[in-house]
Design a protein around this motif. Sequence first.
Motif, mmCIF file in Angstrom:
data_model
loop_
_atom_site.group_PDB
_atom_site.id
_atom_site.type_symbol
_atom_site.label_atom_id
_atom_site.label_comp_id
_atom_site.label_asym_id
_atom_site.label_seq_id
_atom_site.Cartn_x
_atom_site.Cartn_y
_atom_site.Cartn_z
ATOM 1 N N SER A 141 -5.253 1.865 3.461
ATOM 2 C CA SER A 141 -4.495 1.775 1.478
ATOM 3 C C SER A 141 -2.572 1.349 1.963
ATOM 4 O O SER A 141 -2.226 2.248 3.212
ATOM 5 C CB SER A 141 -4.274 3.103 1.309
ATOM 6 O OG SER A 141 -3.005 3.285 0.189
ATOM 7 N N LYS A 190 -0.516 1.035 0.688
ATOM 8 C CA LYS A 190 0.579 2.065 -0.113
ATOM 9 C C LYS A 190 0.770 2.918 0.347
ATOM 10 O O LYS A 190 1.663 3.898 1.159
ATOM 11 C CB LYS A 190 -0.197 2.683 -1.607
ATOM 12 C CG LYS A 190 1.043 2.879 -2.453
ATOM 13 C CD LYS A 190 0.562 3.464 -3.558
ATOM 14 C CE LYS A 190 1.481 3.832 -4.391
ATOM 15 N NZ LYS A 190 1.847 5.802 -3.796
ATOM 16 N N ASP A 193 -5.356 -4.520 1.450
ATOM 17 C CA ASP A 193 -6.265 -3.722 2.127
ATOM 18 C C ASP A 193 -7.232 -4.026 2.530
ATOM 19 O O ASP A 193 -8.495 -4.081 2.267
ATOM 20 C CB ASP A 193 -6.474 -2.661 0.474
ATOM 21 C CG ASP A 193 -5.109 -1.551 0.254
ATOM 22 O OD1 ASP A 193 -4.339 -1.988 1.044
ATOM 23 O OD2 ASP A 193 -5.665 -1.108 -0.464
ATOM 24 N N ARG A 203 2.801 2.802 3.752
ATOM 25 C CA ARG A 203 4.234 2.430 3.376
ATOM 26 C C ARG A 203 4.811 3.978 2.897
ATOM 27 O O ARG A 203 6.087 3.959 3.873
ATOM 28 C CB ARG A 203 4.036 1.794 1.863
ATOM 29 C CG ARG A 203 5.308 0.920 2.210
ATOM 30 C CD ARG A 203 5.303 0.431 0.190
ATOM 31 N NE ARG A 203 5.241 -1.444 1.118
ATOM 32 C CZ ARG A 203 5.953 -1.913 1.496
ATOM 33 N NH1 ARG A 203 7.051 -1.721 1.530
ATOM 34 N NH2 ARG A 203 5.108 -3.516 0.732
ATOM 35 N N ASP A 204 4.367 4.549 2.182
ATOM 36 C CA ASP A 204 4.211 6.321 1.942
ATOM 37 C C ASP A 204 4.774 6.834 3.184
ATOM 38 O O ASP A 204 5.613 7.790 3.864
ATOM 39 C CB ASP A 204 3.373 6.870 1.004
ATOM 40 C CG ASP A 204 3.421 6.440 -0.108
ATOM 41 O OD1 ASP A 204 4.703 5.965 -0.786
ATOM 42 O OD2 ASP A 204 2.853 6.207 -0.631
ATOM 43 N N GLU A 208 1.684 -5.928 4.696
ATOM 44 C CA GLU A 208 1.310 -6.192 3.119
ATOM 45 C C GLU A 208 0.127 -7.476 2.957
ATOM 46 O O GLU A 208 -0.156 -7.191 2.322
ATOM 47 C CB GLU A 208 2.716 -5.540 2.719
ATOM 48 C CG GLU A 208 3.170 -6.656 1.987
ATOM 49 C CD GLU A 208 4.998 -6.491 3.113
ATOM 50 O OE1 GLU A 208 4.467 -5.872 4.717
ATOM 51 O OE2 GLU A 208 5.742 -6.744 3.668
#
Length: 290
Positions: free
Chosen positions: A153, A155, A193, A158-159, A189
């Motif tokens: 993932s 995302k 995914d 990144r988190d 990115e």
Amino acid sequence: MSRILTRFAPSPTGRLHLGHAFSALTAFGAARDAGRTCLLRIEDIDTTRCRPEFEEAIFEDLAWLGCDWPKPVRRQSAHLPEYARALDQLAGKGLVYRCFKTRKEIAEEIARAPHQIGEGPDGAIYPGPAEPLSADEEAARMEAGEAFSWRLSVKACRDHLGEGFDGLNFVEEGSGPDGETGLVKARPETLGDVILGRKDVGTSYHLACVHDDALQGVTHVIRGQDLFFATHLHVLLQTLLGLPRPVYRHHRLLVGEDGKRFAKRDKSLTLQALREAGRTAAEVRAMAGL
Ligand code: GLU
């Protein structure tokens, strides 16, 4: 360059051709120039396409080219539990998710996407599901024995990394304006995914490659330009798994008279065909522009 350790990592899915010879000779040549050996690694996790006879052929063709490597070679198919552990590490941090979708469903989803997502180096980019699968549905589908892959993932990464995500980079030989070594910003990115654990074999080229480069102490990865974007992802995986980062060199790709890259289907340019047509290893080197 005295501490360099590099490798050539072919997949035994067909006979090696002139393009592979160029890649192999570039890596083995860099090692020789540094007074070191070059590792040979057999990347055969894809049990549907890899065949033992092609592995034998790799040994034969490389030896004919004058390459020599430490034995025994590492064969990835013998180490699948190690890659599974690396995947577990990422799963433990919540960075991968199960994807039950078929190739067709993914393609349809991408086609329906509101903004054009574009093509990544490995085809259309999958930006991830609009909504994550609920825990209940996931459990039900697993209970039903449905096959799934594991996707990274972007995302979640990144988190997890915060500002570190945007600061990812790697050292690339020859990337500077005057061909000097430079720093390249990694943009994982751009791949979306990606699948790290395939439905069929449980791992992926990316995961196995990054794992083994670190395990084998590879300091310099020398490979074709076709894997330039894979490197952006590999740098992210190294960071997530706490692995050291090698220096990279992505060499140009040899193209045929039609301007297209050599492929395993170009039977007349396999090293075996060239050898049987009476070419010497020195002539093949010259054909590869070396
Ligand atoms: N096994 C990959 C291939 O044959 C090469 C991997 C690499 O050099 O990182 O394309």
